[in-house]
Write a protein that holds these residues in place. Structure first.
Motif, PDB file in Angstrom:
ATOM      1  N   GLY A 189       0.848  -1.189   0.000  1.00 45.44           N
ATOM      2  CA  GLY A 189       0.000   0.000   0.000  1.00 45.44           C
ATOM      3  C   GLY A 189       0.873   1.223   0.000  1.00 45.44           C
ATOM      4  O   GLY A 189       2.065   1.144   0.280  1.00 45.44           O
ATOM      5  N   GLU A 190       0.252   2.365  -0.277  1.00 42.60           N
ATOM      6  CA  GLU A 190       1.116   3.506  -0.526  1.00 42.60           C
ATOM      7  C   GLU A 190       1.687   4.099   0.748  1.00 42.60           C
ATOM      8  O   GLU A 190       1.275   3.764   1.849  1.00 42.60           O
TER       9      GLU A 190
ATOM     10  N   SER B 135      14.614  -3.468   1.379  1.00 44.50           N
ATOM     11  CA  SER B 135      14.481  -2.357   0.433  1.00 44.50           C
ATOM     12  C   SER B 135      15.823  -1.800  -0.032  1.00 44.50           C
ATOM     13  O   SER B 135      15.880  -1.125  -1.044  1.00 44.50           O
TER      14      SER B 135
ATOM     15  N   HIS C 206       6.823  -2.425  -0.427  1.00 45.98           N
ATOM     16  CA  HIS C 206       6.142  -1.779  -1.539  1.00 45.98           C
ATOM     17  C   HIS C 206       6.604  -2.393  -2.852  1.00 45.98           C
ATOM     18  O   HIS C 206       6.267  -1.910  -3.918  1.00 45.98           O
TER      19      HIS C 206
ATOM     20  N   LEU D 186       6.002  -4.784  -5.337  1.00 49.08           N
ATOM     21  CA  LEU D 186       4.883  -5.656  -5.703  1.00 49.08           C
ATOM     22  C   LEU D 186       5.344  -6.935  -6.377  1.00 49.08           C
ATOM     23  O   LEU D 186       4.782  -7.999  -6.156  1.00 49.08           O
TER      24      LEU D 186
ATOM     25  N   LEU E 253      -1.462   0.844  -8.753  1.00 48.28           N
ATOM     26  CA  LEU E 253      -0.109   0.609  -8.232  1.00 48.28           C
ATOM     27  C   LEU E 253       0.698  -0.192  -9.240  1.00 48.28           C
ATOM     28  O   LEU E 253       1.851   0.135  -9.549  1.00 48.28           O
ATOM     29  N   LEU E 254       0.088  -1.255  -9.759  1.00 45.49           N
ATOM     30  CA  LEU E 254       0.811  -2.114 -10.703  1.00 45.49           C
ATOM     31  C   LEU E 254       1.185  -1.344 -11.965  1.00 45.49           C
ATOM     32  O   LEU E 254       2.281  -1.532 -12.518  1.00 45.49           O
TER      33      LEU E 254
ATOM     34  N   SER F 138       1.932   1.755 -12.245  1.00 46.66           N
ATOM     35  CA  SER F 138       2.915   2.823 -12.090  1.00 46.66           C
ATOM     36  C   SER F 138       4.351   2.295 -12.013  1.00 46.66           C
ATOM     37  O   SER F 138       5.289   3.061 -11.848  1.00 46.66           O
ATOM     38  N   LEU F 139       4.516   0.974 -12.143  1.00 42.58           N
ATOM     39  CA  LEU F 139       5.868   0.400 -12.120  1.00 42.58           C
ATOM     40  C   LEU F 139       6.632   0.697 -13.405  1.00 42.58           C
ATOM     41  O   LEU F 139       6.095   0.497 -14.495  1.00 42.58           O
ATOM     42  N   PRO F 140       7.894   1.161 -13.302  1.00 43.00           N
ATOM     43  CA  PRO F 140       8.691   1.250 -14.526  1.00 43.00           C
ATOM     44  C   PRO F 140       9.066  -0.163 -14.999  1.00 43.00           C
ATOM     45  O   PRO F 140       9.208  -1.061 -14.177  1.00 43.00           O
TER      46      PRO F 140
ATOM     47  N   ASP G 143       6.499   3.781  -1.978  1.00 44.87           N
ATOM     48  CA  ASP G 143       5.678   2.835  -2.711  1.00 44.87           C
ATOM     49  C   ASP G 143       5.682   3.238  -4.183  1.00 44.87           C
ATOM     50  O   ASP G 143       6.050   4.361  -4.531  1.00 44.87           O
ATOM     51  N   VAL G 144       5.215   2.319  -5.039  1.00 45.02           N
ATOM     52  CA  VAL G 144       5.388   2.532  -6.472  1.00 45.02           C
ATOM     53  C   VAL G 144       4.619   3.732  -7.025  1.00 45.02           C
ATOM     54  O   VAL G 144       5.040   4.348  -7.990  1.00 45.02           O
TER      55      VAL G 144
END
Ligand SMILES: Nc1ncnc2c1ncn2[C@@H]1O[C@H](COP(=O)(O)OP(=O)(O)OP(=O)(O)O)[C@@H](O)[C@H]1O
Ligand SMILES: Nc1ncnc2c1ncn2[C@@H]1O[C@H](COP(=O)(O)OP(=O)(O)OP(=O)(O)O)[C@@H](O)[C@H]1O
Ligand SMILES: [Mg+2]
Ligand SMILES: [Mg+2]
Lengths: 284, 246
Positions: A39-40, A181, A211, A213, A251-252, A254-256, B172-173
């Motif tokens: 979660g953010e 991390s 974070h 994922l 969320l998924l 926004s992943l590079p 977070d992402v």
């Protein structure tokens, strides 16, 4: 088998402007499994972990219908009894690893002390054990590290040292807050395999706050997705990439990705309705 | 064109049996407006290189040049206006008894700005925190919120070189995407130069044109982002690193 049962957990911070609800009525159970919380930033992941150990500093307030460990409600324990729980039954690797180490003691002194607290062995046996533990988390030159102070460690070395220390009491439950991390993939893999072994071989319960994922989808069994203090979705880790909730999908997205270069990344368009929906239960 | 040039940089700590050669003869350069990644093993010397550029290590040799001028043993005040760093550990880098407002306000004042109020608000907006965080203290912030304060502080002097040590590993992402987009915009608007340490190769791939792979104090390979995307590394360690990340 349920190790931990958390029901209707709230963490609140009163202030002059009113009460801020950092965690708003979260419920979940933990078995002998790898349970992820994602979660953010600011969604209440760390506060959930700390509240279980009753480590919320005043003026913060924790309330819950129950936080029961092996059927005994931690909310009813005295501060002294909680200290035993923290030392023996539940370990937590904090998000700020170097902060949790004593800055004026060498790494070696701290590991040896912690080890001898739980095992009746000589200093030299504890020393050998400590070296072995540092090697297990892929520390290159354990002898030098034993003599060094926390500020002389790199970010990832600090994380690995904390993980090694938290596993000493052989806890029933490990709460790991962003434990890897700062680690490169190969060292991360080694550290995770140690934790994994404890879950599979000894039946430890793991709460894995992260974070990352992709990592969570690979490494964990179940995932709780938090948004503004509530759980908005619960899913099996292997299905995380097919998550239903628009927040999780956001969320998924926004992943590079290495394979799909683009100039700008997608950002989340937050919908106020997400935070109003009642918390989803993570109890099984 | 070269904004940052590192030649033969070595950094060591301690002495005798506790001597650590944290960086050994590192060479790389970054053009103005470019973005350079540093990746590699945990403990391999990535943070130490950035700290050496900032003048925060006691023993080093070699040459560090900013905009074709070699830096001396002691950095001038103008250096810190031009070069700023976001530290790996947001917990250690913020003073526990200074509010967000003090941290940003003092940095702005020190660098000669006088429209401080407006700038503090703008900085907090830029990093996605907003004015409601202005009077909070570090212990009242989550890990990712602290990291964003640290990023805002580094942006405050409007530097031309930004050294970023795992700037988004505590985020977070979704916030990561916002921060990376902000850095992309700042770079295209102001021609900022970045050196970015990250263990996340997809973040480096997204942000940087080239990168160095480090292992045990040494740069073992410098490659461009295409090489990274196509996993065509030369050195055995970089091959291993790339294989594990894809
Ligand atoms: N002492 C405090 N007073 C007021 N608010 C607080 C306090 N401590 C934490 N908070 C707030 O509680 C919320 C939840 O914080 P928490 O640390 O659990 O976030 P998190 O999900 O772990 O985020 P991150 O991924 O950034 O670490 C945040 O919005 C934070 O600002
Ligand atoms: N102040 C210090 N005193 C002694 N040794 C130090 C000091 N700072 C760093 N080192 C050592 O230098 C080496 C490189 O550390 P550095 O922090 O640069 O690693 P890193 O590549 O950033 O790793 P990570 O990815 O884990 O953050 C490590 O072995 C570390 O123990
Ligand atoms: Mg946190
Ligand atoms: Mg580092």
């Amino acid at each position: 088998m349920t190790l931990l049962d958390v029901e209707n957990l709230w963490v609140q911070f009163p202030s002059r402007q009113g009460v801020f609800d950092a965690v708003r009525g979260v419920s979940f159970t933990l078995g002998r499994e790898r349970l992820a919380i994602v979660g953010e930033s600011g969604s209440g992941k760390s506060m959930t972990g700390r509240a279980i150990l009753r480590l919320i500093r005043p003026p913060g307030i924790v309330t819950a219908d129950q936080i029961s460990l092996d059927g005994i409600d931690l909310m009813k324990k005295s501060e002294r009894e909680m200290r035993d729980v923290r030392g023996q039954k539940i370990s937590m690797v904090m998000q700020d690893p170097k902060f949790s180490l004593n800055p004026v003691m060498t790494i070696g002194q701290q590991i040896i002390e912690a080890y001898r607290l739980h095992n009746k062995v000589s200093k030299s046996a504890a020393f050998d054990k400590a070296i072995e533990m540092l090697e297990a988390v892929s520390i290159r030159d354990p002898e030098r590290v034993m003599r060094a102070y926390p500020h002389e460690m790199s970010g990832g070395m600090g994380q690995r040292i904390m993980i090694a220390m938290m596993l000493i009491p052989n806890p029933e439950i490990l709460i790991a807050d962003e434990p890897t991390s700062a680690l490169d993939v190969s060292v991360q893999g080694q550290v995770l395999s140690i934790i994994d072994k404890l879950v599979t071989d000894r039946g430890m319960g793991l709460i894995f706050i992260s974070h990352d994922l992709n990592l969570v989808a690979d490494f964990c069994d179940r995932v709780l997705i938090m948004y503004l203090g509530r759980i908005v979705e619960v899913c099996d880790a292997k299905n995380l990439h097919n998550a239903k909730h628009p927040y999780t999908q956001g969320l998924l997205n926004s992943l590079p990705r290495l394979s799909e270069p683009r100039r700008k990344l997608d950002v989340l368009n937050r919908n106020p309705a997400w935070s109003e929906a009642p918390s989803v239960s993570g109890r099984v | 064109m070269t904004m940052l040039n590192i030649e033969n940089l070595s950094v060591w700590f301690g002495g005798g049996r506790d001597r650590v050669d944290a960086v050994r003869s590192a060479n790389f350069h970054v053009n103005r407006g470019a973005s350079f990644g540093l990746v590699g093993e945990s403990g391999s010397g990535k943070s130490t290189i950035l700290r050496a550029i900032m003048g925060l290590v006691p023993n080093w040799s070699g040459t560090i040049s900013v905009d074709a001028t070699p830096v001396g043993k002691k950095r001038e005040k103008t250096f810190y206006k031009a070069v700023q760093m976001v530290f790996q550990d947001p917990y250690a880098s913020l003073h526990p008894r200074h509010s967000v407002d003090q941290v940003l306000g003092e940095t702005l004042y020190l660098h000669g700005f006088r429209d401080i109020d407006a700038r503090v608000v703008k900085l907090l907006d830029d990093v996605g925190l907003g004015a409601k965080f202005r009077f909070r203290y570090p212990h009242q912030l989550s890990g990712g919120q602290r990291q964003r304060v640290a990023i805002a502080r580094a942006l405050a002097p409007e530097p031309s070189i930004l050294l970023l040590d795992e700037p988004t590993s505590a985020l977070d992402v979704s916030i990561q995407a916002e921060i990376l987009n902000l850095l992309t915009d700042l770079r295209s608007e102001h021609g900022l130069t970045y050196v970015m340490v990250s263990h996340d190769l997809s973040v480096v791939g997204h942000m940087c044109e080239s990168l160095a792979v480090m292992k045990d104090g040494e740069i073992v390979e410098i490659m461009d982002v295409e090489t990274l995307r196509n996993a065509q590394a030369q050195h055995a360690y970089s091959k291993k690193l790339l294989a594990a990340s894809i």
